[in-house]
Design an enzyme around this catalytic site. Structure first.
Site, PDB file in Angstrom:
ATOM      1  N   LYS A 198       0.864  -1.187   0.000  1.00 25.12           N
ATOM      2  CA  LYS A 198       0.000   0.000   0.000  1.00 25.12           C
ATOM      3  C   LYS A 198       0.898   1.234   0.000  1.00 25.12           C
ATOM      4  O   LYS A 198       1.442   1.627   1.025  1.00 25.12           O
ATOM      5  CB  LYS A 198      -0.886  -0.004   1.253  1.00 25.12           C
ATOM      6  CG  LYS A 198      -2.214   0.733   1.102  1.00 25.12           C
ATOM      7  CD  LYS A 198      -2.108   2.204   0.819  1.00 25.12           C
ATOM      8  CE  LYS A 198      -1.956   3.053   2.058  1.00 25.12           C
ATOM      9  NZ  LYS A 198      -1.812   4.497   1.724  1.00 25.12           N
ATOM     10  N   GLU A 272       8.762   1.082  11.446  1.00 25.70           N
ATOM     11  CA  GLU A 272       9.896   1.983  11.283  1.00 25.70           C
ATOM     12  C   GLU A 272       9.292   3.382  11.302  1.00 25.70           C
ATOM     13  O   GLU A 272       8.631   3.791  10.354  1.00 25.70           O
ATOM     14  CB  GLU A 272      10.602   1.652   9.968  1.00 25.70           C
ATOM     15  CG  GLU A 272      12.034   2.105   9.944  1.00 25.70           C
ATOM     16  CD  GLU A 272      12.137   3.536   9.493  1.00 25.70           C
ATOM     17  OE1 GLU A 272      12.147   4.421  10.383  1.00 25.70           O
ATOM     18  OE2 GLU A 272      12.204   3.785   8.296  1.00 25.70           O
ATOM     19  N   CYS A 306      13.258  10.141   7.970  1.00 24.43           N
ATOM     20  CA  CYS A 306      13.019   9.734   9.355  1.00 24.43           C
ATOM     21  C   CYS A 306      14.284   9.886  10.197  1.00 24.43           C
ATOM     22  O   CYS A 306      14.204  10.124  11.387  1.00 24.43           O
ATOM     23  CB  CYS A 306      12.493   8.309   9.399  1.00 24.43           C
ATOM     24  SG  CYS A 306      13.474   7.167   8.433  1.00 24.43           S
ATOM     25  N   GLU A 403       9.114  16.020  15.424  1.00 28.46           N
ATOM     26  CA  GLU A 403       9.599  15.736  14.071  1.00 28.46           C
ATOM     27  C   GLU A 403       8.931  16.717  13.106  1.00 28.46           C
ATOM     28  O   GLU A 403       7.713  16.712  12.963  1.00 28.46           O
ATOM     29  CB  GLU A 403       9.243  14.294  13.688  1.00 28.46           C
ATOM     30  CG  GLU A 403       9.732  13.915  12.312  1.00 28.46           C
ATOM     31  CD  GLU A 403       9.529  12.436  11.989  1.00 28.46           C
ATOM     32  OE1 GLU A 403       8.398  11.958  12.091  1.00 28.46           O
ATOM     33  OE2 GLU A 403      10.521  11.777  11.632  1.00 28.46           O
TER      34      GLU A 403
HETATM   35  P1  NAP Z   1       1.565   8.482   7.803  1.00 31.39           P
HETATM   36  O1  NAP Z   1       0.163   8.953   7.903  1.00 31.39           O
HETATM   37  O2  NAP Z   1       2.158   7.744   8.925  1.00 31.39           O
HETATM   38  O3  NAP Z   1       1.636   7.625   6.450  1.00 31.39           O
HETATM   39  C1  NAP Z   1       2.432   6.489   6.215  1.00 31.39           C
HETATM   40  C2  NAP Z   1       1.621   5.429   5.495  1.00 31.39           C
HETATM   41  O4  NAP Z   1       0.589   4.924   6.365  1.00 31.39           O
HETATM   42  C3  NAP Z   1       0.901   5.925   4.262  1.00 31.39           C
HETATM   43  O5  NAP Z   1       0.863   4.903   3.286  1.00 31.39           O
HETATM   44  C4  NAP Z   1      -0.474   6.200   4.813  1.00 31.39           C
HETATM   45  O6  NAP Z   1      -1.480   6.263   3.853  1.00 31.39           O
HETATM   46  C5  NAP Z   1      -0.669   5.034   5.733  1.00 31.39           C
HETATM   47  N1  NAP Z   1      -1.699   5.228   6.744  1.00 31.39           N
HETATM   48  C6  NAP Z   1      -2.294   6.382   7.162  1.00 31.39           C
HETATM   49  N2  NAP Z   1      -3.192   6.129   8.138  1.00 31.39           N
HETATM   50  C7  NAP Z   1      -3.175   4.792   8.333  1.00 31.39           C
HETATM   51  C8  NAP Z   1      -3.865   3.914   9.223  1.00 31.39           C
HETATM   52  N3  NAP Z   1      -4.756   4.365  10.100  1.00 31.39           N
HETATM   53  N4  NAP Z   1      -3.594   2.595   9.164  1.00 31.39           N
HETATM   54  C9  NAP Z   1      -2.677   2.129   8.303  1.00 31.39           C
HETATM   55  N5  NAP Z   1      -1.989   2.896   7.435  1.00 31.39           N
HETATM   56  C10 NAP Z   1      -2.243   4.215   7.451  1.00 31.39           C
HETATM   57  O7  NAP Z   1       2.488   9.671   7.475  1.00 31.39           O
HETATM   58  P2  NAP Z   1       2.039  11.013   6.752  1.00 31.39           P
HETATM   59  O8  NAP Z   1       0.663  11.444   7.168  1.00 31.39           O
HETATM   60  O9  NAP Z   1       2.212  10.819   5.320  1.00 31.39           O
HETATM   61  O10 NAP Z   1       3.094  12.014   7.332  1.00 31.39           O
HETATM   62  C11 NAP Z   1       2.864  12.565   8.611  1.00 31.39           C
HETATM   63  C12 NAP Z   1       4.145  12.724   9.353  1.00 31.39           C
HETATM   64  O11 NAP Z   1       4.729  11.453   9.582  1.00 31.39           O
HETATM   65  C13 NAP Z   1       5.214  13.492   8.619  1.00 31.39           C
HETATM   66  O12 NAP Z   1       5.052  14.850   8.742  1.00 31.39           O
HETATM   67  C14 NAP Z   1       6.438  12.978   9.282  1.00 31.39           C
HETATM   68  O13 NAP Z   1       6.654  13.666  10.483  1.00 31.39           O
HETATM   69  C15 NAP Z   1       6.111  11.547   9.579  1.00 31.39           C
HETATM   70  N6  NAP Z   1       6.640  10.604   8.555  1.00 31.39           N
HETATM   71  C16 NAP Z   1       7.637   9.778   8.919  1.00 31.39           C
HETATM   72  C17 NAP Z   1       8.170   8.903   7.993  1.00 31.39           C
HETATM   73  C18 NAP Z   1       9.294   7.993   8.334  1.00 31.39           C
HETATM   74  O14 NAP Z   1       9.973   7.507   7.432  1.00 31.39           O
HETATM   75  N7  NAP Z   1       9.514   7.705   9.582  1.00 31.39           N
HETATM   76  C19 NAP Z   1       7.690   8.882   6.686  1.00 31.39           C
HETATM   77  C20 NAP Z   1       6.638   9.719   6.355  1.00 31.39           C
HETATM   78  C21 NAP Z   1       6.126  10.562   7.309  1.00 31.39           C
HETATM   79  P3  NAP Z   1      -1.836   7.719   3.279  1.00 31.39           P
HETATM   80  O15 NAP Z   1      -0.640   8.177   2.566  1.00 31.39           O
HETATM   81  O16 NAP Z   1      -2.929   7.478   2.362  1.00 31.39           O
HETATM   82  O17 NAP Z   1      -2.195   8.591   4.454  1.00 31.39           O
END
Ligand code: NAP
Ligand code: MG
Length: 499
Positions: A198, A272, A306, A403
């Site tokens: 996904k 992660e 990250c 973050e």
């Molecule tokens: P996120 O919501 O954690 O998204 C990561 C993945 O999880 C995406 O594929 C997302 O889908 C999916 N997802 C969202 N809600 C979910 C749920 N309830 N159950 C299962 N999967 C779900 O991250 P983001 O909203 O894109 O970014 C938010 C913040 O997270 C960023 O500002 C950053 O601080 C942090 N982040 C960290 C990393 C890392 O590598 N550690 C990477 C990205 C972001 P959708 O894309 O459709 O929401």
């Protein structure tokens, strides 16, 4: 269609963008059950790039059934390890052959520079597939010298098997869309699992192009399924009772939701998650390489990493000179759209991310921090933010604790008597850390005391496919890459025979 795209992309990428972008389930490209699509945008200008089939719970369920059939009845889990090896290796070959196409598409969808996308994201993804192709034939159990105290006199032969876990749900973020997919797909497949990937809603395109690669490499239907969608699709996957494992990269907040969702069938979970990594510069460090390395630590991928080293701890005797040098270097970075080959810093991935990062810039200044450089949006279109170096910060400021996931660093001085360790470890996260010093003993002592899954000395972002990667504290569960990933995509069966 975005103007940048029309002028600079290859005909292969143009053809991909113009064609239908469907879900990949059971070896077929199919529409979403709802018939709906969603748009993905070019963050350099905010224009729509393409419409993509919108996977939801019903599509996830279809994909899980295809993966289950392929695992239980299909040839994959019974295939010889060297056949799996050759097929996974082929994925690496095809990625290299189509590197330009993948690089351009990643640059368009994510905003990162096409040069980095090709040289780092695509090239490393190919390396990951080849590395784990090699593992397919090297997954071993052991013979165990059992004593069997409750069966005196008997004779026994005991051994362990390392077996695939089954159907794995892989959920990835938008910051390294292809690369994070490869970190999960390659070890999962090498171990004989079947998967549902996904991708993030912001960056679904290279995952869909990857579906073509799996087709071309000859993977049996249902072994790899790719379902773009939103958080609800991720939630359906992590909550699905017929999924045996979920591997997630993303925010700590969603990581906790994954843990909750996984409770129903107690599926295995690896996470992660986020970070707020300390990067420590001692006064005896090689000044110039520490400046350059520290810039790379927080600015690489526009700070959307990250592991980003966004808490910069500098020994007080060089603090002013060092932070001025980092700020100067940051101010020289060339900002522009990812498709411009001279771009060093592209746009943030989305309006949401832009709003979040600029919100932190305002908050930092309101709290009393001073920007040595940056502090504002760059340009008047797209999601560009100036690289920003904050000084005069206090440990409790949100820009130090949270973050940000943008090109923003907070610099804090430490003195030789107290050292940097207590401050560096003052975080809910524990993903990575950097140390800059010429004193080898100090380097090792500091590395030992840091609560972080990766420690880089006199370098930053020192990744290698063979090195385990993952977080202490709230930065995650389990490790990716290296032999560790094979452990986490297999389970052990103990077999004991009375002879
Ligand atoms: P996120 O919501 O954690 O998204 C990561 C993945 O999880 C995406 O594929 C997302 O889908 C999916 N997802 C969202 N809600 C979910 C749920 N309830 N159950 C299962 N999967 C779900 O991250 P983001 O909203 O894109 O970014 C938010 C913040 O997270 C960023 O500002 C950053 O601080 C942090 N982040 C960290 C990393 C890392 O590598 N550690 C990477 C990205 C972001 P959708 O894309 O459709 O929401
Ligand atoms: Mg999200």
């Amino acid at each position: 269609m975005t103007a940048v795209a029309e002028h600079t992309i290859s005909s292969a990428v143009q053809g991909f963008l113009n064609g239908p972008k469907k879900l990949y389930i059971g070896g077929e490209f199919v529409d979403a059950a709802s018939g709906q699509t969603f748009a993905t945008y070019n963050p350099a200008d905010g224009q729509k790039l393409a419409d993509v089939a919108h996977g939801q719970a019903e599509d996830i369920d279809r994909a899980v059934r295809a993966a289950r059939t392929a695992f239980e009845d299909g040839p994959w889990s019974r295939m010889k390890a060297n056949e799996r090896e050759r097929m996974i290796w082929r994925v690496g070959d095809i990625l290299c052959a189509r590197a330009e196409e993948f690089g351009q598409l990643e640059a368009l969808d994510n905003g990162k520079s096409v040069a980095i996308a090709t040289a780092v994201d695509v090239a490393w993804a190919a390396d990951v597939f080849r590395y784990y192709a090699g593992w397919a034939t090297k997954i071993e159990g052991s013979t165990v010298n059992v004593s069997m105290p409750f069966s005196p006199g008997g004779e026994f032969h005991a051994y362990t098997l390392r077996e695939a876990i089954g159907v794995c749900g892989l959920i990835v973020p938008w910051n390294f869309p292809l690369l994070m997919s490869s970190w999960k797909l390659a070890p999962a497949l090498a171990a004989g699992n079947t998967v549902i990937l996904k991708p993030a809603e912001q960056t679904p395109l290279t995952a869909l192009l990857l579906a073509e690669v799996f087709e071309e490499a000859g993977f049996p239907p249902g072994v790899v399924n790719i379902v773009p969608g939103f958080g609800d699709a991720g939630a359906a996957l992590s909550g699905h009772d017929d999924v045996d494992k979920v591997a997630f990269t993303g925010s700590t907040e969603v990581g906790k939701k994954i843990v909750d969702a996984a409770k129903g069938n107690l599926k295995k979970v690896t996470l992660e998650l986020g970070g707020k990594s300390p990067n420590i510069v001692f006064a005896d460090a090689d000044f110039d390489s520490a400046v350059e390395g520290s810039l790379n630590a927080w600015l690489f991928n526009h700070g959307q990493c990250c592991v980003a080293g966004t808490r910069l701890y500098v020994e007080d005797t060089i603090f002013e000179k060092f932070t001025e040098a980092v700020a100067h270097a940051a101010s020289q970075v060339k900002i522009g759209p990812g498709l411009d080959p001279t771009t060093q810093l592209g746009p943030l991935v989305s309006q949401e991310q832009f709003d979040k990062v600029t919100g932190y810039l305002r908050e930092g200044i309101a709290d009393g921090a001073r920007a040595l450089t940056g502090g504002n949006r760059w340009g008047d279109q797209g999601y560009f933010v100036e690289p920003t170096v904050f000084v005069d910060v206090k440990p409790e400021f949100s820009i130090v604790q949270e973050e940000i996931f943008g090109p923003v660093v907070a610099a804090l001085p430490f003195n030789a008597d107290d050292g940097p360790i207590t401050a560096a470890n003052d975080s809910i996260y524990g993903l990575a850390a950097g140390i800059w010093t010429r004193d080898i003993s100090k380097a090792h002592r500091t590395a030992k005391r840091l609560k972080a899954g990766s420690v880089w000395i006199n370098q930053y972002n020192g990744f290698d496919t063979a090195m385990p990667f993952g977080g202490y504290k709230q930065s995650g569960w389990g490790r990716e890459l290296g032999a560790s990933a094979i452990d986490l995509y297999t389970q052990t069966k103990a077999v004991n025979i009375a002879l």
